[in-house]
Motif scaffolding. Structure first.
Motif, mmCIF file in Angstrom:
data_model
loop_
_atom_site.group_PDB
_atom_site.id
_atom_site.type_symbol
_atom_site.label_atom_id
_atom_site.label_comp_id
_atom_site.label_asym_id
_atom_site.label_seq_id
_atom_site.Cartn_x
_atom_site.Cartn_y
_atom_site.Cartn_z
ATOM 1 N N ASP B 136 0.929 -1.126 0.109
ATOM 2 C CA ASP B 136 0.027 0.112 -0.043
ATOM 3 C C ASP B 136 0.887 1.131 -0.162
ATOM 4 O O ASP B 136 1.697 1.359 -0.937
ATOM 5 C CB ASP B 136 -1.098 0.012 1.271
ATOM 6 N N HIS B 504 -12.407 -1.098 -9.189
ATOM 7 C CA HIS B 504 -10.856 -0.820 -9.645
ATOM 8 C C HIS B 504 -10.644 0.064 -8.139
ATOM 9 O O HIS B 504 -10.978 1.018 -7.777
ATOM 10 C CB HIS B 504 -10.641 0.263 -10.652
ATOM 11 N N ASP B 505 -9.732 -0.533 -7.365
ATOM 12 C CA ASP B 505 -9.288 -0.098 -6.115
ATOM 13 C C ASP B 505 -8.040 0.529 -6.101
ATOM 14 O O ASP B 505 -7.222 0.631 -4.945
ATOM 15 C CB ASP B 505 -9.576 -1.029 -5.060
ATOM 16 N N ASP B 506 -7.477 0.902 -7.298
ATOM 17 C CA ASP B 506 -5.975 1.227 -7.426
ATOM 18 C C ASP B 506 -5.894 2.914 -7.476
ATOM 19 O O ASP B 506 -6.649 3.204 -8.516
ATOM 20 C CB ASP B 506 -5.162 0.456 -8.177
ATOM 21 N N ASP B 507 -5.337 3.663 -6.583
ATOM 22 C CA ASP B 507 -5.421 4.946 -7.153
ATOM 23 C C ASP B 507 -4.207 5.364 -7.558
ATOM 24 O O ASP B 507 -3.915 6.711 -7.847
ATOM 25 C CB ASP B 507 -5.560 5.635 -5.576
ATOM 26 N N ARG B 508 -3.534 4.684 -8.260
ATOM 27 C CA ARG B 508 -2.085 4.999 -9.237
ATOM 28 C C ARG B 508 -2.914 5.938 -10.308
ATOM 29 O O ARG B 508 -3.904 5.425 -11.056
ATOM 30 C CB ARG B 508 -1.488 3.904 -9.459
ATOM 31 N N ASP B 574 -2.049 -4.078 -16.488
ATOM 32 C CA ASP B 574 -3.140 -3.492 -15.527
ATOM 33 C C ASP B 574 -4.478 -3.447 -16.177
ATOM 34 O O ASP B 574 -5.566 -3.689 -15.687
ATOM 35 C CB ASP B 574 -2.826 -2.046 -14.935
#
Ligand SMILES: Nc1ncnc2c1ncn2[C@@H]1O[C@H](COP(=O)(O)OP(=O)(O)OP(=O)(O)O)[C@@H](O)[C@H]1O
Ligand SMILES: [Mg+2]
Lengths: 344, 619
Positions: B136, B504-508, B574
């Motif tokens: 994380d 989608h749980d990625d904040d990149r 991704d």
């Protein structure tokens, strides 16, 4: 003590001890490299520095400077690090040559299952089995053999993995062994060959099947399900997904045997005791730490020089850490070089 | 972070000691890609025969996975015998690299540590360049389990006599944790039993509510909880054994009795004249320090004019007249002795607290005193026996003041009380542990009842009966959206877009194809709902750029993958995972075909359009 003297003393310590000193004084000290750690420690308030000096003094008291360590040639002013965890009279450290002896490819030998593999297969006839053995030992053989027996007994088999990527690899592998008509795969939206005796899926999909079966509405027959193989079952401890493994094990049909394949974990006996406590048969644990191919450790210096990582050739288990003196020296030099000019 | 050694030199050193093939674990995808790139600038190619073997394997793989055919990394692999393997790549490419490795065609694979579990192929050597990983937002030291999982890939059974783990430094490496990881016992694992709404619904679909507790008790969570509770029980047994020594006395529950007695005593004495600050020697004196009393004040004598209590703290105070006629105030405890002498003093209500006549008389007396006067012996009760008044008051309510067991009670009470408090604490803890899961279950039940998925009798409502089929994260948000008709009449691509942004749980950050109004307004509505549910379920990120990407792939069925991936900066691995995850979510909506045929059709439509090109290669 002046900053300068303290800086020198700190520089002579292993990073581990620096982290020890930084604990509760420097937030997120574990993220720092040696240089940053030292600089941060030196920038602390005078009070805290006094504390550090005290702890430092007590740390330095008993272990004397190691007499057998050659001084790093390019940094003559640097005191050699104090010794830690080194037994009073250590056996002579191995040489680099010894470390790399015996590399090569063994001749092909007829396949003969290991005792633990046979033991696992035998127990699966009547028991659930947890297989917690080192990576690359041959868990797949146990899985394949158990599947073969289940097919012979006209049972169906479900094999689950935590990652779709692994499911695909297994599909290929099992198809090669049993023929592609014998293996099917289930995903959320696709069912390839769902009538096959061996079905591959992620653990979530199996959990969903089990819920559907529990509420009496299922388009797949679970009463012939003889074997459930949960690969990478150390995922039981996964923060988000671990519960799925628990649900699966709780709701697995009573007549199906469970085979849990797991990387080494600390408490496989506890997991086995749990499964035994909730299932109709006891769960047999097979657990060992012997690697089938021995593993050795080396240190590679940025200069390209290789050295033994430990004093001994084989990696000893749970016996405390004794780094090879050459590796210590090389690593200390590396840190000196990369830490940049020291504050004077 | 790249390793300190140049990747080409790293491989050279390994080759020199016959340590190839190797898996080199690096911290980031970028480090892996850069490592591969760096081979381009240092021409050290592999023999032509091996290049040919690589070409052969890749051709065979391409037959099954066409997307491999034009992979930009193929020339590098062919020339240098190295490849990168990380989550930024398509699964088909990773499969190809794994196969090349299995066939012994490669000298090194550069992989990220984060996906160690996905690296299911062995090598002679594993190279470790770090002792911590990003998890994380934090940097965490590698666990023993993780280090052994990495290192364990070294040494192939049947192909190697011996395997190696090679440690080489990169910034922020520390040898200690690696050495520990290689030699220590792996950590025990713990249950992570997360209750979810779908779990509760599915349990209540198959079982009545009174059967739930036994089911929860079958969990590994409960098993471990029980072990902890058992340890507390053992402690509790010890405490209770110790408590036996403090069993029944004159009264059955003397510990409570004594406690309320001492409490009452404290309270009363506090109310009564606030004497609580007086040490015993002072309170013993106070009765004698009346106006006219002669006292000794550090070798000098004085006569008391008045006794009073200080305003704030209620200390006992005296106004005295000293020889020389000064009138001064002192705390009572500065009196060094009480003299066996009282003179007549007529009191007054205000300063100097006596009549002028008395004052004059006092001054005269003081001047004529001999230096030595008889001190009054005052008995001080060191154990603080209660004043007779207090005792009298309390003995109406408590037997204690006159009880024969009183000395024993007084002596044992602190220890007995400590034990009993420990007893209560342990009992509470044990109870809380044993019922923890059940409580969490009930909390979920209450929410589901509130939203109408469960009846008050814990049976599934018609809504609950279909809602239980949505077994993914954010299930409450999705079922609520379905109930309010948020998905009615929206296009398949928009449906997929919304689900993608939920999944989608990625904040990149990533760049994105253009936005369009329908998507923005739908997501705005979803965001409102998610926000209103935030007390019951963590809202998803709901990134509109992510929604737009999914919407683009499904909305333009002729768009080829190669062009699609150019529309965003996201890595194709991704993108693939995002769409695969969206498929998973769509398939759950498709599962509602008997109650929501329109929605299910829409989901089916979206899935069909999504499953093309590379998304069709793998099940
Ligand atoms: N008894 C045996 N004798 C010789 N080789 C064996 C034996 N059992 C298994 N092998 C070989 O060992 C190799 C590794 O086996 P396998 O892939 O099953 O390991 P694993 O335990 O599943 O490892 P992982 O933890 O990576 O999943 C395979 O090539 C297999 O053929
Ligand atoms: Mg395996």
């Amino acid at each position: 003590m002046t900053n300068d003297v303290l800086a020198k003393q700190l520089a002579g310590l292993p990073v581990k001890l620096l982290h020890h000193l930084a604990r509760k004084r420097v937030p997120r000290h574990f993220r720092m490299g040696k240089n940053r750690l030292i600089q941060t420690l030196l920038a602390l308030s005078p009070d805290q520095q006094a504390e550090i000096e005290t702890s430092l003094a007590s740390l330095l008291q008993e272990p004397a400077r190691s007499p057998d360590l050659p001084k790093p040639p390019d940094t003559p002013s640097r005191p050699s690090p104090p010794r830690h965890n080194v037994p009073a009279e250590p056996a002579p450290a191995i040489s680099t040559k010894e470390l790399f002896e015996g590399i090569g490819v063994p001749p092909q030998r007829p396949f003969k299952p290991d005792d633990w593999q046979q033991e696992a297969i035998n127990h699966l006839a009547t028991n659930d089995v947890i297989l917690s053995v080192p990576t690359g030992s041959g868990k797949t053989y146990v899985a394949l053999e158990a599947m073969r027996r289940a097919i012979e007994a006209e049972q169906t088999i479900i094999y689950t993995s935590p990652l779709k990527a692994l499911s695909n690899t297994k599909l290929t592998e099992f198809s090669q062994t049993f023929g592609s008509d014998q293996v099917g795969i289930l995903t959320g939206d696709r069912r390839d060959n769902p009538q096959a005796p061996i079905l591959i899926m992620t653990t979530e999909i199996l959990r969903n099947l089990l819920y559907d079966a529990a509420s009496g509405e299922i388009d797949m027959r679970l009463d012939t399900l003889g074997l459930i193989i949960l690969d990478e079952s150390q995922f039981l401890a996964d923060r988000e997904r671990g519960v799925v493994w628990e649900e699966t094990i709780i709701f697995a049909p009573a007549q199906s045997r469970l085979l849990l394949l797991s990387a080494s974990i600390g408490n496989p006996d506890e997991v086995a005791a749990w499964i035994s406590s909730i299932r109709s048969t006891s769960c047999h644990l097979i657990h060992h730490r012997n690697r089938s191919v021995p593993l050795r450790a080396a240190y590679l210096d940025p200069s390209g020089k290789l050295a033994p990582f430990f004093r001994t050739r084989d990696i000893a288990h749970g016996k405390g850490v004794a780094l090879h003196p050459e590796t210590k020296r090389l690593f200390a030099n590396y840190e000196d070089r990369t830490l940049g000019p020291r504050k004077r | 972070m790249p390793p300190a050694i140049h990747p080409v030199d790293l491989l050279q050193a390994l080759r020199h000691q016959r340590l190839t093939p190797a898996i080199v674990f690096l911290t980031s995808r970028r480090a892996c890609d850069e490592a591969i790139d760096s081979f381009e600038h240092r021409h050290v190619s592999i023999p032509a025969t091996r290049s040919a073997a690589i070409t052969h394997v890749l051709e065979k793989m391409t037959a099954e996975y066409p997307s491999i055919a034009d992979h930009p990394l193929i020339p590098t692999v062919q020339h240098y015998g190295v490849a990168a393997h990380h989550a930024g790549h398509l699964p088909s490419w990773k499969i190809a690299v794994e196969e090349l490795m299995r066939q012994g065609c490669l000298d090194a694979v550069f992989a990220t540590t984060t996906l160690a579990a996905g690296v299911d192929f062995p090598a002679r050597t594993v190279v470790v360049t770090q002792s911590s990983v990003r998890k994380d937002r934090d940097i965490m030291e590698l666990t023993v389990n993780e280090i052994q999982q990495l290192a364990g890939r070294g040494g192939r059974r049947g192909k190697d006599y011996v395997g190696f783990v090679v440690v080489t430094p990169s910034p922020y490496i520390d040898l200690g944790p690696i050495a520990n990881g290689l030699t220590n016992h792996p950590e025990p694992i713990d249950s992570q039993f997360l209750l979810s709404y779908p779990m509760v619904l599915n349990l209540l679909k198959a079982h009545t509510v009174d059967h739930i507790q036994p089911i929860l008790e079958k969990s590994f969570a409960q098993f471990q909880i029980n072990q902890r509770a058992d340890r507390y029980e053992t402690k509790l047994d010890e405490v209770e054994t110790q408590l036996e020594a403090y069993g029944q006395r004159e009264c059955a529950d003397w510990i409570t009795q004594w406690q309320s007695f001492t409490l009452a005593k404290k309270r009363r004495s506090h109310h009564r004249l606030k004497t609580r600050h007086d040490p015993p020697e002072v309170s013993a004196q106070l009765a004698f320090l009346t106006p006219g009393r002669v006292v000794e004040l550090s070798k000098d004598h004085a006569i008391v004019l008045r006794q009073y209590r200080s305003r704030g703290q209620g200390y006992a105070m005296l106004t005295v007249i000293r020889s020389g006629g000064q009138i001064v105030e002192y705390p009572a405890n500065t009196i060094t002795a009480v003299i066996d002498e009282i003179i007549d003093v007529a009191e007054a209500r205000k300063f100097p607290w006596c009549t002028p006549h008395s004052l004059k008389h006092a001054i005269e007396t003081l001047e004529n005193f001999p230096t030595r006067l008889r001190r009054l012996p005052i008995r001080v009760d060191q154990d603080g026996t209660d004043s007779p008044v207090l005792t009298e008051m309390l003995s109406h309510e408590f037997p204690c003041p006159t009880c024969p067991a009183r000395p024993a009670c007084q002596k044992d009470h602190p220890q007995a009380l400590k034990l009993r408090q420990e007893d209560h604490r342990l009992t509470k803890t044990i109870h809380a542990l044993r019922t923890e899961l059940w409580h969490r279950f009930q909390q979920h039940v209450e929410v589901l009842q509130k939203f109408g998925y469960l009846t008050p009798a814990c049976q599934l409502t018609p809504e609950g009966d279909w809602a239980r089929l949505i077994r993914i994260n954010h299930s409450l948000l999705i079922t609520e959206l379905i109930r309010m008709g948020a998905f009615e009449g929206i296009s398949a691509s928009l449906l997929a877009g919304v689900l993608a942004s939920i999944a989608h749980d990625d904040d990149r950050p990533a760049s994105f194809p253009g936005r369009h109004p329908a998507l923005i307004s739908t997501l705005g509505q979803v965001r409102k709902v998610a926000h209103s549910l935030s007390a019951y379920e963590e809202p998803p990120l709901l990134r509109w750029d992510i929604a737009a990407i999914a919407d683009l792939w499904i909305g333009q069925p002729t768009l080829p993958w190669s062009e699609f991936i150019r529309s965003t900066t996201m890595a194709e691995g991704d993108l693939y995972r995002l769409l695969a995850r969206t498929l998973e979510y769509l398939s759950q909506l498709h599962g509602l075909r008997s109650t929501h045929p329109g929605l299910a059709d829409s989901a089916r439509d979206a899935m069909d359009r999504m499953r093309r090109d590379v998304l069709q290669e793998l099940p």
